[in-house]
Design a protein around this motif. Structure first.
Motif, PDB file in Angstrom:
ATOM      1  N   TRP A 155       0.560  19.566   0.906  1.00  0.00           N
ATOM      2  CA  TRP A 155      -0.665  19.994   1.585  1.00  0.00           C
ATOM      3  C   TRP A 155      -0.519  21.372   2.230  1.00  0.00           C
ATOM      4  O   TRP A 155      -1.431  22.187   2.173  1.00  0.00           O
ATOM      5  CB  TRP A 155      -1.060  18.975   2.653  1.00  0.00           C
ATOM      6  N   PHE A 156       0.624  21.631   2.832  1.00  0.00           N
ATOM      7  CA  PHE A 156       0.810  22.908   3.535  1.00  0.00           C
ATOM      8  C   PHE A 156       0.690  24.081   2.566  1.00  0.00           C
ATOM      9  O   PHE A 156      -0.032  25.038   2.824  1.00  0.00           O
ATOM     10  CB  PHE A 156       2.169  22.930   4.239  1.00  0.00           C
ATOM     11  N   ILE A 157       1.392  24.023   1.454  1.00  0.00           N
ATOM     12  CA  ILE A 157       1.354  25.134   0.502  1.00  0.00           C
ATOM     13  C   ILE A 157      -0.031  25.247  -0.129  1.00  0.00           C
ATOM     14  O   ILE A 157      -0.506  26.348  -0.424  1.00  0.00           O
ATOM     15  CB  ILE A 157       2.470  24.997  -0.564  1.00  0.00           C
ATOM     16  N   THR A 158      -0.731  24.129  -0.304  1.00  0.00           N
ATOM     17  CA  THR A 158      -2.075  24.170  -0.875  1.00  0.00           C
ATOM     18  C   THR A 158      -3.050  24.840   0.084  1.00  0.00           C
ATOM     19  O   THR A 158      -3.844  25.703  -0.316  1.00  0.00           O
ATOM     20  CB  THR A 158      -2.557  22.738  -1.187  1.00  0.00           C
ATOM     21  N   ILE A 159      -2.977  24.482   1.361  1.00  0.00           N
ATOM     22  CA  ILE A 159      -3.868  25.062   2.356  1.00  0.00           C
ATOM     23  C   ILE A 159      -3.558  26.544   2.550  1.00  0.00           C
ATOM     24  O   ILE A 159      -4.467  27.389   2.594  1.00  0.00           O
ATOM     25  CB  ILE A 159      -3.773  24.278   3.679  1.00  0.00           C
ATOM     26  N   VAL A 160      -2.301  26.907   2.662  1.00  0.00           N
ATOM     27  CA  VAL A 160      -1.924  28.300   2.873  1.00  0.00           C
ATOM     28  C   VAL A 160      -2.318  29.152   1.676  1.00  0.00           C
ATOM     29  O   VAL A 160      -2.865  30.257   1.834  1.00  0.00           O
ATOM     30  CB  VAL A 160      -0.407  28.403   3.163  1.00  0.00           C
ATOM     31  N   SER A 161      -2.083  28.657   0.458  1.00  0.00           N
ATOM     32  CA  SER A 161      -2.437  29.449  -0.724  1.00  0.00           C
ATOM     33  C   SER A 161      -3.952  29.563  -0.868  1.00  0.00           C
ATOM     34  O   SER A 161      -4.460  30.602  -1.299  1.00  0.00           O
ATOM     35  CB  SER A 161      -1.819  28.846  -1.984  1.00  0.00           C
ATOM     36  N   SER A 162      -4.699  28.543  -0.474  1.00  0.00           N
ATOM     37  CA  SER A 162      -6.164  28.615  -0.519  1.00  0.00           C
ATOM     38  C   SER A 162      -6.681  29.645   0.477  1.00  0.00           C
ATOM     39  O   SER A 162      -7.584  30.420   0.160  1.00  0.00           O
ATOM     40  CB  SER A 162      -6.781  27.255  -0.218  1.00  0.00           C
ATOM     41  N   MET A 163      -6.115  29.646   1.677  1.00  0.00           N
ATOM     42  CA  MET A 163      -6.544  30.618   2.679  1.00  0.00           C
ATOM     43  C   MET A 163      -6.190  32.039   2.244  1.00  0.00           C
ATOM     44  O   MET A 163      -6.984  32.969   2.424  1.00  0.00           O
ATOM     45  CB  MET A 163      -5.905  30.294   4.032  1.00  0.00           C
ATOM     46  N   MET A 215       0.849  -1.171   0.000  1.00  0.00           N
ATOM     47  CA  MET A 215       0.000   0.000   0.000  1.00  0.00           C
ATOM     48  C   MET A 215       0.906   1.250   0.000  1.00  0.00           C
ATOM     49  O   MET A 215       1.707   1.423   0.915  1.00  0.00           O
ATOM     50  CB  MET A 215      -0.869  -0.030   1.257  1.00  0.00           C
ATOM     51  N   PRO A 216       0.753   2.112  -1.002  1.00  0.00           N
ATOM     52  CA  PRO A 216       1.645   3.269  -1.093  1.00  0.00           C
ATOM     53  C   PRO A 216       1.296   4.342  -0.058  1.00  0.00           C
ATOM     54  O   PRO A 216       0.153   4.462   0.361  1.00  0.00           O
ATOM     55  CB  PRO A 216       1.420   3.779  -2.515  1.00  0.00           C
ATOM     56  N   GLN A 217       2.308   5.083   0.340  1.00  0.00           N
ATOM     57  CA  GLN A 217       2.117   6.173   1.297  1.00  0.00           C
ATOM     58  C   GLN A 217       1.476   7.374   0.582  1.00  0.00           C
ATOM     59  O   GLN A 217       1.767   7.636  -0.586  1.00  0.00           O
ATOM     60  CB  GLN A 217       3.461   6.614   1.877  1.00  0.00           C
ATOM     61  N   LEU A 218       0.638   8.076   1.319  1.00  0.00           N
ATOM     62  CA  LEU A 218       0.014   9.276   0.784  1.00  0.00           C
ATOM     63  C   LEU A 218       1.019  10.428   0.882  1.00  0.00           C
ATOM     64  O   LEU A 218       1.561  10.700   1.953  1.00  0.00           O
ATOM     65  CB  LEU A 218      -1.252   9.608   1.582  1.00  0.00           C
TER      66      LEU A 218
END
Length: 67
Positions: A9-17, A1-4
């Motif tokens: 995620w951090f840059i995606t959340i910060v840029s969305s906010m 099972m591959p790791q996610l």
């Protein structure tokens, strides 16, 4: 099972906010609000009521003469 992969995620959340913050700021700044209410000097005129010029007396039931 591959790791996610969570490295982006951090840059995606910060840029969305940041994008949401900028959009809300632009939307709020385009609103026009009414001017602050200024105090208004009101001149009250005394109206003459017909019952003010007449003398009236209120009789209490106990103050009526005995019959």
């Amino acid at each position: 099972m591959p790791q996610l992969d969570t490295s982006t995620w951090f840059i995606t959340i910060v840029s969305s906010m940041a994008t949401l913050f900028i959009l809300f700021q632009l939307k709020i700044s385009s609103q026009t609000f009414p001017a602050a209410p200024s105090p208004k000097v009101l001149t009250t005129e005394k109206t003459k009521n017909p019952w003010e010029s007449k003398w009236t007396k209120i009789y209490l039931p106990l103050s009526l003469p005995q019959q």
